[in-house]
Design an enzyme around this catalytic site. Structure first.
Site, short mmCIF file in Angstrom:
data_model
loop_
_atom_site.label_atom_id
_atom_site.label_comp_id
_atom_site.label_asym_id
_atom_site.label_seq_id
_atom_site.Cartn_x
_atom_site.Cartn_y
_atom_site.Cartn_z
N ALA A 523 0.68 -1.02 -0.08
CA ALA A 523 -0.03 -0.08 -0.07
C ALA A 523 1.10 1.14 -0.25
CB ALA A 523 -0.94 0.00 1.22
N ASP A 524 1.90 1.42 0.99
CA ASP A 524 2.52 2.51 1.03
C ASP A 524 3.60 2.64 -0.28
OD1 ASP A 524 4.12 0.35 1.95
OD2 ASP A 524 5.13 1.39 3.50
#
Length: 786
Positions: A523-524
């Site tokens: 996600a990051d």
């Protein structure tokens, strides 16, 4: 032929230059011989491939080190030896390498960049505001230096080592399969030995990571590497490690992962292992069954992908052939006769130095039950069915990642599992071809990285940092090249279907931590890459010749939204699939909170800030969904803030890191020091930790103890930059600027003449107590905000 009777090679020679049957040189002889070869150097090679490598983008981002007998001038080769000697002489005070071999390889580009930091003593020693002209000068020097380190395919390369348990698994797997000599020649073996000698603690042991106290896990694994790589039992480093092990009862007082690798090596009995039955892959997955919540498919993917090959190898009892070295290790690792060890009693033994997560009673009861069942399961039709299922999933992982695999531990195990299935298989050969992708060479020796690098992560932050300086036009060509790398690194397809059958999340539109071929998006990383792309495409100076198509950016937003949890936060690789009670079955005594994917302040902040930037550029695309996600995200961020105003950072050291991300998230949604209680308490926390020299310096012990721990001595440039970025994000500098000027003065004073910044203590972390290197953090996230 069953797994226990296969023919791995005998203790292999150091290289083809050492005739078969000739004695392997001692550790000291080995290092002396290779160090004396001043007609050769290691060089980093990017991209490039071979007949056994498959790639989705011509291996863009791939990095590996090759030994080149003709590389370098006499002066450069002499400098390499000086760098190695300097590290060895100072290794007790400074355990983290500075990636000097990478910098030496870029020396001509660095010289051509012409960075020359000229410091005004009044600025460095003063107490008032820092002159903007001096800041601009030093930032520009840093920009020029860092741009010179960029690789030809557009990414930034760097050391991502630190854990001491990665290389031993690979070495044992290669030794057991007879492939050690095919992968590590004499020069590589010398560098592996150098690394282990450099990172052995004064008490003779090895830590879980390079800055950690000695543990049985680190020491027993390090001992095996020294011996397999050619050190004899009377070698000084070997003798010191053996004494450390014996003084603490022997290698049976080990963690479960170490016991597994020793069993593979044949230096520990499989009967002394708590069961890792492959039958767990046959359990029902559905949550309504209850037991489905403990299905391994619901585990955090890193743990799942370790348990998968581990269960297969356990199920077939994959053991190295008994060699003279194996026999010797059985004697050397234990202060008692090997044949007299109570293996059943050893299953739950663990040294106090290693025991970070003690087994709950329910877990020990389960292991006892499964241990009793093993005689029934071994050789049964159920076991055969389970092994078949495990192999199916192993091959899926290998093919989906081009034989890179999600991380270093599972890479070594998958390689071994493929050999156990068929020693002559294409799968095993493709695994061997990807081993170099994990190796990194620096002045402290050769290490194994946590993944095949941190290419996307470092490049995404580097781009954002360069543009944030306002001096991006000075390195326009560099930014264009970085954009091309991000373009070619985006994942543009999902893994092979059916996803649910293989426990995978969607991937289309995301970015991984390292390369496209790695194939596991986070996600990051997706969020930070999206922010970098948007910054490049919307900054005043256009550095982009071919912007991303809108649909590709929309795909990334879709991924980011898909990751958000019901808590409002964001996890790492997948949505959380079970509940925290699963930690009761965490068998890895060394790590905590690893059984499921949790939501983190860092991941949540990256995703929230990315969505905010995207909303500015595309205000009409899924606006209601994005607004709702940001509202839930803010609630999560504020809910997990600690009473002292900080956030616990799980992927960097530690409260400084987490608080930076927390403040960035608040700021993106309009909160500031003047308007938000959360922002004010965060600033108060950070200011309370500022040191007399103007900087911040947080010890890795904060991560493992979960209480802020100050570094002794000077401040840390990376910690300082994180603190400054946190304070500036919420506008503290507009209210009380002098603490920030003091911090800027510290960072300016720390900058070196050529534009570089010093590498200090380790700053990355995972699973609470294992530190990992990010050698580019002193640039991509740090120095641009002085």
């Amino acid at each position: 032929m069953d797994a226990t009777s296969r023919e791995p090679c005998p203790p292999p020679p150091s290289s083809a230059q050492i005739p078969t049957g000739q004695a392997i040189p001692s550790c000291s002889e080995f290092l002396t011989t290779c160090a004396g070869r001043r007609d050769a150097m290691w060089r980093l090679v990017t991209a490039g491939g071979g007949p056994l490598l498959t790639s989705l983008n011509d291996n863009v981002g791939r990095q590996h080190w090759e030994f080149d007998p003709q590389a370098g001038t006499p002066e450069q080769r002499a400098q390499v030896e000086e760098l190695r000697e300097n590290f060895a002489n100072n290794r007790r005070a400074k355990r983290q390498c500075s990636d000097e071999l990478l910098r030496l390889q870029a020396a001509d580009r660095i010289k051509a960049a012409g960075a020359n930091v000229v410091k005004d003593p009044c600025v460095v020693q003063g107490r008032g505001p820092v002159a903007v002209s001096q800041v601009d000068h030093q930032v520009l020097c840093g920009l020029k230096y860092y741009a010179a380190l960029q690789q030809r395919d557009g990414h930034w390369a760097g050391d991502y080592g630190g854990p001491n348990f990665l290389m031993p698994g690979m070495v044992i797997a290669l030794y057991a399969t007879g492939a050690l000599d095919r992968v590590f020649g004499a020069e590589a073996r010398a560098e592996i030995l150098r690394y282990h000698r450099n990172h052995q603690n004064e008490d003779g042991g090895f830590g879980l990571h390079i800055e950690g106290h000695s543990t049985m896990f680190g020491t027993s694994m390090g001992y095996c590497v020294l011996r397999i790589m050619g050190a004899d039992r009377d070698d000084e480093a070997v003798a010191a490690a053996r004494k450390w092990i014996h003084d603490r009862g022997g290698a049976q007082y080990n963690t479960s992962w170490a016991k597994f690798w020793l069993a593979v090596l044949g230096a520990y009995s499989w009967d002394g292992l708590n069961p890792v039955p492959p039958e767990m892959w046959l359990l029902p997955y559905s949550a309504w069954t209850g037991i489905g919540l403990l299905h391994p498919g619901r585990m955090w993917c890193h743990v799942r992908q370790v348990m998968l090959p581990m269960s297969y190898i356990y199920g077939v009892r994959g053991t190295c052939k008994e060699t003279d070295l194996v026999k010797a290790l059985r004697e050397e690792l234990y202060p008692v006769p090997y044949d007299g060890i109570d293996w059943n009693g050893a299953r739950n033994l663990c040294g106090k130095e290693d025991l970070y997560f003690p087994h709950p009673f329910i877990q020990d009861a389960l292991w006892w039950f499964l241990y009793k069942c093993e005689n029934v399961l071994a050789g049964s039709s159920l076991r055969k069915k389970a092994l078949k299922e495990a192999l199916k999933l192993i091959h899926y992982e290998d093919e989906s990642t081009r034989y890179i695999d999600i991380g270093g531990v599972s890479k070594s195990m998958n390689l071994l599992a493929c050999w156990l299935e068929d020693p002559n298989s294409e799968a095993f050969k493709k695994h061997l071809a990807r081993v170099p992708d994990y190796m990194w060479v620096s002045e402290d020796g050769m290490k194994m990285q946590g993944t095949n690098g941190s290419q996307v992560w470092d490049t995404a932050f580097s781009v954002q940092a360069m543009i944030a300086t306002g001096l991006g036009k000075e390195v326009g060509d560099c930014l264009q090249l970085a954009h091309q790398f991000l373009d070619k690194s985006q994942i543009t397809e999902d893994p092979m279907p059916p996803l649910q059958e293989h426990y995978r999340h969607i991937s289309k539109g995301a970015w991984s931590f390292s390369t496209r071929d790695h194939g596991w998006p986070t996600a990051d990383c997706s969020a930070e890459a999206l922010k970098a792309v948007l910054a490049l495409q919307t900054c005043p100076e256009t550095f982009v010749k071919q912007p991303f198509l809108d649909d590709r950016l929309f795909d990334c937003v879709n991924i980011i939204l898909s990751y958000q949890s019901s808590t409002g936060g964001w996890p790492t690789y997948e949505n959380t699939r079970s509940h925290s009670f699963a930690e009761n079955f965490n068998a890895a005594e060394t790590f905590s909170n690893i059984m499921i994917d949790y939501d983190y302040v860092e991941l949540s902040s990256s995703c929230m800030t990315a969505l905010c930037e995207f909303r500015k550029a595309y205000p009409k695309h899924r606006s209601a969904e994005i607004d709702g996600a940001l509202k839930r995200g803010k609630d999560f961020i504020q809910r997990i803030q600690r009473e002292d105003g900080s956030w616990y950072g799980s992927w960097g050291v530690c409260f400084t890191y987490g608080t930076w991300f927390g403040c960035e998230a608040l700021a993106a949604l309009g909160d500031s020091y003047s308007t938000s209680e959360s922002a004010r308490t965060a600033c108060d926390f950070l200011l309370d930790k500022q040191k007399e020299d103007g900087g911040w310096g947080e010890s890795y012990k904060s991560s493992q103890d979960r209480v802020y721990s100050q570094l002794d001595g000077d401040s840390h440039v990376v910690n300082t930059a994180w603190a400054v970025m946190a304070l500036m994000a919420v506008g503290y500098h507009e209210v009380h600027p002098l603490p920030l000027h003091a911090a800027a003065r510290f960072m300016m004073d720390a900058q070196q003449v050529d534009g570089d910044w010093p590498q200090q203590h380790i700053s990355g972390v995972f699973n609470k107590n294992c530190m990992i290197s990010f050698s580019q953090y002193r640039y991509g996230e740090a120095a641009w905000r002085i």
